[in-house]
Write a protein that holds these residues in place. Structure first.
Motif, PDB file in Angstrom:
ATOM      1  N   GLY A 214      40.912  39.397  55.770  1.00 15.53           N
ATOM      2  CA  GLY A 214      40.969  40.647  55.005  1.00 15.53           C
ATOM      3  C   GLY A 214      39.801  41.558  55.302  1.00 15.53           C
ATOM      4  O   GLY A 214      39.941  42.786  55.331  1.00 15.53           O
ATOM      5  N   SER A 215      38.640  41.003  55.551  1.00 16.27           N
ATOM      6  CA  SER A 215      37.460  41.840  55.785  1.00 16.27           C
ATOM      7  C   SER A 215      37.572  42.606  57.100  1.00 16.27           C
ATOM      8  O   SER A 215      36.875  43.587  57.305  1.00 16.27           O
ATOM      9  CB  SER A 215      36.199  40.969  55.782  1.00 16.27           C
ATOM     10  OG  SER A 215      36.305  40.017  56.815  1.00 16.27           O
TER      11      SER A 215
ATOM     12  N   VAL B  90      46.067  39.671  45.429  1.00 15.08           N
ATOM     13  CA  VAL B  90      45.021  40.132  46.344  1.00 15.08           C
ATOM     14  C   VAL B  90      44.073  41.112  45.643  1.00 15.08           C
ATOM     15  O   VAL B  90      42.861  41.083  45.840  1.00 15.08           O
ATOM     16  CB  VAL B  90      45.661  40.831  47.570  1.00 15.08           C
ATOM     17  CG1 VAL B  90      44.597  41.286  48.542  1.00 15.08           C
ATOM     18  CG2 VAL B  90      46.633  39.902  48.251  1.00 15.08           C
ATOM     19  N   ASP B  91      44.664  41.949  44.830  1.00 16.16           N
ATOM     20  CA  ASP B  91      43.907  43.008  44.162  1.00 16.16           C
ATOM     21  C   ASP B  91      42.737  42.462  43.346  1.00 16.16           C
ATOM     22  O   ASP B  91      41.706  43.108  43.200  1.00 16.16           O
ATOM     23  CB  ASP B  91      44.873  43.787  43.255  1.00 16.16           C
ATOM     24  CG  ASP B  91      44.281  45.100  42.809  1.00 16.16           C
ATOM     25  OD1 ASP B  91      43.484  45.660  43.582  1.00 16.16           O
ATOM     26  OD2 ASP B  91      44.601  45.544  41.705  1.00 16.16           O
TER      27      ASP B  91
ATOM     28  N   ASP C  17      39.498  36.056  52.795  1.00 15.63           N
ATOM     29  CA  ASP C  17      38.238  36.777  52.908  1.00 15.63           C
ATOM     30  C   ASP C  17      37.932  37.086  54.373  1.00 15.63           C
ATOM     31  O   ASP C  17      37.572  38.214  54.720  1.00 15.63           O
ATOM     32  CB  ASP C  17      37.123  35.940  52.280  1.00 15.63           C
ATOM     33  CG  ASP C  17      35.844  36.738  52.146  1.00 15.63           C
ATOM     34  OD1 ASP C  17      35.948  37.896  51.661  1.00 15.63           O
ATOM     35  OD2 ASP C  17      34.784  36.239  52.542  1.00 15.63           O
TER      36      ASP C  17
ATOM     37  N   LEU D  86      40.928  39.933  44.147  1.00 16.59           N
ATOM     38  CA  LEU D  86      39.925  39.269  44.985  1.00 16.59           C
ATOM     39  C   LEU D  86      39.206  40.225  45.930  1.00 16.59           C
ATOM     40  O   LEU D  86      38.013  40.099  46.156  1.00 16.59           O
ATOM     41  CB  LEU D  86      40.587  38.165  45.815  1.00 16.59           C
ATOM     42  CG  LEU D  86      41.168  37.008  44.995  1.00 16.59           C
ATOM     43  CD1 LEU D  86      41.976  36.097  45.889  1.00 16.59           C
ATOM     44  CD2 LEU D  86      40.054  36.238  44.304  1.00 16.59           C
ATOM     45  N   ILE D  87      39.958  41.176  46.496  1.00 20.82           N
ATOM     46  CA  ILE D  87      39.341  42.063  47.488  1.00 20.82           C
ATOM     47  C   ILE D  87      39.169  43.448  46.878  1.00 20.82           C
ATOM     48  O   ILE D  87      40.123  44.041  46.367  1.00 20.82           O
ATOM     49  CB  ILE D  87      40.193  42.118  48.766  1.00 20.82           C
ATOM     50  CG1 ILE D  87      40.150  40.732  49.415  1.00 20.82           C
ATOM     51  CG2 ILE D  87      39.682  43.186  49.723  1.00 20.82           C
ATOM     52  CD1 ILE D  87      40.826  40.634  50.742  1.00 20.82           C
ATOM     53  N   LYS D  88      37.950  43.942  46.919  1.00 23.61           N
ATOM     54  CA  LYS D  88      37.670  45.196  46.214  1.00 23.61           C
ATOM     55  C   LYS D  88      37.389  46.362  47.158  1.00 23.61           C
ATOM     56  O   LYS D  88      37.464  47.510  46.766  1.00 23.61           O
ATOM     57  CB  LYS D  88      36.457  45.009  45.281  1.00 23.61           C
ATOM     58  CG  LYS D  88      36.651  43.951  44.212  1.00 23.61           C
ATOM     59  CD  LYS D  88      37.672  44.390  43.177  1.00 23.61           C
ATOM     60  CE  LYS D  88      37.895  43.288  42.159  1.00 23.61           C
ATOM     61  NZ  LYS D  88      39.107  43.498  41.358  1.00 23.61           N
ATOM     62  N   ASN D  89      36.995  46.064  48.399  1.00 19.07           N
ATOM     63  CA  ASN D  89      36.504  47.154  49.248  1.00 19.07           C
ATOM     64  C   ASN D  89      37.485  47.582  50.334  1.00 19.07           C
ATOM     65  O   ASN D  89      37.095  48.185  51.321  1.00 19.07           O
ATOM     66  CB  ASN D  89      35.166  46.748  49.884  1.00 19.07           C
ATOM     67  CG  ASN D  89      35.288  45.440  50.649  1.00 19.07           C
ATOM     68  OD1 ASN D  89      36.351  44.810  50.623  1.00 19.07           O
ATOM     69  ND2 ASN D  89      34.233  45.043  51.320  1.00 19.07           N
ATOM     70  N   LYS D  90      38.764  47.249  50.193  1.00 19.99           N
ATOM     71  CA  LYS D  90      39.774  47.666  51.172  1.00 19.99           C
ATOM     72  C   LYS D  90      40.908  48.375  50.444  1.00 19.99           C
ATOM     73  O   LYS D  90      41.193  48.056  49.289  1.00 19.99           O
ATOM     74  CB  LYS D  90      40.367  46.429  51.883  1.00 19.99           C
ATOM     75  CG  LYS D  90      39.402  45.698  52.775  1.00 19.99           C
ATOM     76  CD  LYS D  90      39.302  46.334  54.136  1.00 19.99           C
ATOM     77  CE  LYS D  90      38.134  45.706  54.914  1.00 19.99           C
ATOM     78  NZ  LYS D  90      37.806  46.435  56.118  1.00 19.99           N
TER      79      LYS D  90
END
Lengths: 296, 388
Positions: free
Chosen positions: B161-162, B192-193, B158, B195-199
């Motif tokens: 990645g952010s 990863v897909d 998190d 968990l992270i939605k905005n990248k």
């Protein structure tokens, strides 16, 4: 009753005359009209060029959204034995085991200039469409399969696997702007698409310029009154499943037969005359028998 | 690998400058570019050029992209595949193309130093670096099954990645869980897909994937600033658009019906098709059949006689039994031909005669029965008045 006996008789005579005249004139026009439409398109298949890669079969199924025929191979291959509902186009192999003579042949609808299937179709589901393409409208089809019986090349196939079956046949990819998918993917241009007149000229040019390579004949130029799909080959067309037909189309033959039978309305009149005679004879006989029984 | 973690850095040099400084010859570089063109024949802006030299020119001008590489629940196989190239020159070249600023396996630093390096790299390139994730991320118990510098993997992903410009999930584990997520998935591992939605996320699945798939993606980002076109599973189309089966070197054996039926049998020894041993090639999208591993011809599963397990498909590896055959979609014709005249069954003369006799007998019997029926009526009608 406002109609007198005289008026009724007059009407009957007039109707008969119209029918006879109509059938005679119809025959005259049909006998003359056997040239392909000016914008007729078609394909030219050159069996001496074909390498048998079957790319056209795969492309055909994709272009027409038809699933492969995997029944014979247990799901592994698209392996139709003949044209069927899953194969509107097929590459077949002719091989003579004795002398090793062999040739591929591509089979699909021949797009006859005067098609038997169109003549047989009672509702016009099959019709000569744009550019002379023998087109099929499944919405009008009732599944009688007369077209299947009528086709001299055994092309039309019935969808045996469907609950509401239709017919299956090549329509020269008339839904595609680019023309038939098979012509597009052929890696050696063994099958090409174009106007029938151009293709015919090209076929004759090839025969002329390559002496000995081809049989000196373009199949489809005259057979069954001419077809829009033309063939060049180096082995007898008979052996490739393209029988030696005369230049008379199937509907033409049927029309000739019918018009001979009904010439001057003589045959029906004779038939009904004989039937009437039989009826009269039987009635007389049974009346006689009845009186006999009555007497007893 | 001169990776400098601690100094305040000069503006990043271009790939061309860096290669020159490191003594990589132009020939080696061109060979690499040609290999990249083979690996990504279409769909990659970079390799749509006609010649290797043009690709080389485009790549040489680009700034070396900063790459931060994080390992989670993995076997480090994806890192290994990046390093195991045929000649050490090219392995070095690969590392010269990107500025690999943090990689736990490859860097010299350890412990606190390593952690500081990560923080420095993230801070310096915030919003610009490419994050490469290797391995699945455990979610169970707030991510307690995997920790990095005392923090659970979830939190590390998190935080880093952010700050990333884009995230590349390398390997099947990072793409959708892979082995750690196989049933019963004791750590509740995901990719990863999930968990992270905005990248922007690019999945490069494979176990391991071909390194050229990663390099193609990173270099497109470096040269054009864009990311390659993706398919429904977020895989770059240039590398995952075709089935293994479509370009398999053993495809001719499939079409000819020549199959290995068990490991070590005559067919297997002769290099026949592995379909019946459970090969997943017909349903697996990947470029393995054209771009083999380690730059050595035939170094890939099917090339060494092992059926494809479908590692680049979310629904195949760890979901479908390894030796189970798969359905062939869009079946194509085999190596055989239909005869011109379809053979049809014959009816023998004897059978025709017998059928005729039976038919005749039935018709005769019917006629006699109908006659009897008629006479029966007669007798009835005649007998009735007699009785009364």
């Amino acid at each position: 009753m406002g109609i007198s006996r005289r008026t009724a008789l007059k009407a009957m005579v007039a109707a008969t005359a119209t029918t006879v005249a109509g059938s005679l004139s119809a025959r005259d026009t049909q006998a003359a009209a056997l040239a392909a439409p000016a914008d007729a398109v078609g394909m030219l298949y050159d069996a001496t060029r074909c390498i048998g890669c079957k790319a056209c079969m795969t492309a055909c199924n994709k272009a027409n959204d038809v699933p492969p025929d995997t029944a014979a191979s247990g799901g592994l291959w698209h392996m139709p034995v003949d044209l069927n509902e899953y194969a509107k186009n097929i590459i077949k192999l002719y091989r003579d085991p004795q002398n090793g003579e062999q040739s591929f042949v591509k089979r699909q609808c021949m797009h006859c200039i005067d098609p038997a299937c169109v003549g047989a179709c009672m509702l016009g589901a099959l019709h000569k469409g744009e550019k002379g393409i023998v087109s099929y409208d499944p919405d009008l089809c009732i599944g009688c399969r007369y077209c299947e019986m009528g086709c001299p090349f055994n092309i039309l196939k019935f969808e045996w696997s469907k609950a509401i079956p239709k017919m299956s046949k090549c329509e020269l990819c008339r839904h595609r702007k680019e023309g038939p998918a098979c012509c597009e993917v052929c890696p050696v241009e063994a099958v090409i698409y174009g106007k029938r007149a151009d293709l015919l000229a090209e076929a004759h040019r090839r025969i002329e310029q390559n002496p000995g390579r081809y049989l000196p004949r373009v199949y489809g130029e005259e057979e069954v009154g001419g077809t829009q799909v033309l063939y060049l080959a180096h082995v007898d067309f008979d052996k490739l499943g393209l029988p030696a037909y005369t230049d008379q189309s199937v509907p033409q033959r049927v029309r000739t037969l019918q018009h001979t039978l009904y010439q001057g309305f003589i045959a029906p009149i004779a038939l009904y005359g004989v039937l009437a005679g039989v009826m009269l004879y039987n009635r007389k006989k049974s009346n006689g028998a009845g009186t006999e029984e009555g007497e007893q | 690998m001169a990776v400098n973690f601690f100094e305040g850095r000069k503006p990043p040099e271009t790939i061309g400058e860096h290669l020159e400084r490191c003594g990589v010859s132009r020939r080696q570089f061109l060979e690499f570019c040609a290999a990249l063109m083979v690996a990504a024949p279409a769909g990659l802006a970079l390799t749509s050029k006609a010649r290797a030299s043009e690709v080389a020119r485009a790549v040489a001008k680009a700034r070396r992209p900063s790459v931060i590489w994080l390992n989670f629940q993995d076997c480090t196989g994806c890192t290994e595949t990046l390093l195991r190239t045929a000649t050490p020159d090219i392995a070095e070249l690969i590392l010269n193309l990107i500025s690999l600023d943090y990689h736990e396996t490859l860097m010299a630093a350890a412990g606190k130093q390593a952690e500081e390096a990560l923080q420095a790299a993230v801070k310096e390139n915030a919003g610009k670096f490419v994050l490469v994730v290797e391995g699945a991320i455990p979610r169970k118990g707030n991510g307690m099954y995997m920790k990095l510098a005392g923090k659970p993997g979830l939190q590390v992903l998190d935080e880093v990645g952010s700050q990333a410009a884009a995230i590349i999930a390398i390997g099947s584990c990072a793409s959708w869980g892979g082995i750690p997520s196989a049933a019963p998935n004791p750590t509740d591992a995901v990719g990863v897909d999930a968990l992270i939605k905005n990248k922007p996320i690019i999945n490069i699945p494979g176990c391991p994937p071909n390194p050229y798939n990663l390099l193609g993606t990173v270099l497109q980002y470096a040269t054009a600033g864009t990311l390659p076109e993706l398919d429904a599973l977020k895989r770059p189309k240039f590398a995952y658009d075709w089935h293994i089966h479509d370009h398999c070197p053993r495809r001719a054996h499939f079409d000819a019906g020549q199959f290995a039926r068990s490991f070590g049998d005559a067919g297997h020894r002769q290099g026949w098709c592995l379909y019946h041993l459970g090969c997943k090639g017909p349903v697996t999208h990947a470029g393995c059949s054209t771009r083999h591993f380690n730059d050595i011809p035939d170094v890939w599963p099917i090339g060494i006689g092992s059926p494809c397990v479908g590692c680049t498909e979310q629904e195949v590896l760890w979901r479908v039994p390894m030796f189970q055959t798969v359905k062939i979609h869009e079946a194509t014709p085999p190596d055989t031909y239909a005869p011109v005249f379809t053979p049809q069954g014959h009816v023998s003369a004897v059978a025709t005669g017998v059928a005729g006799l039976i038919g005749g007998a039935l018709i005769g019997a019917g006629f006699m029965a109908s006659k009897k029926l008629g006479s029966g009526d007669d007798t009835e009608s005649e007998s009735k008045p007699k009785k009364e």
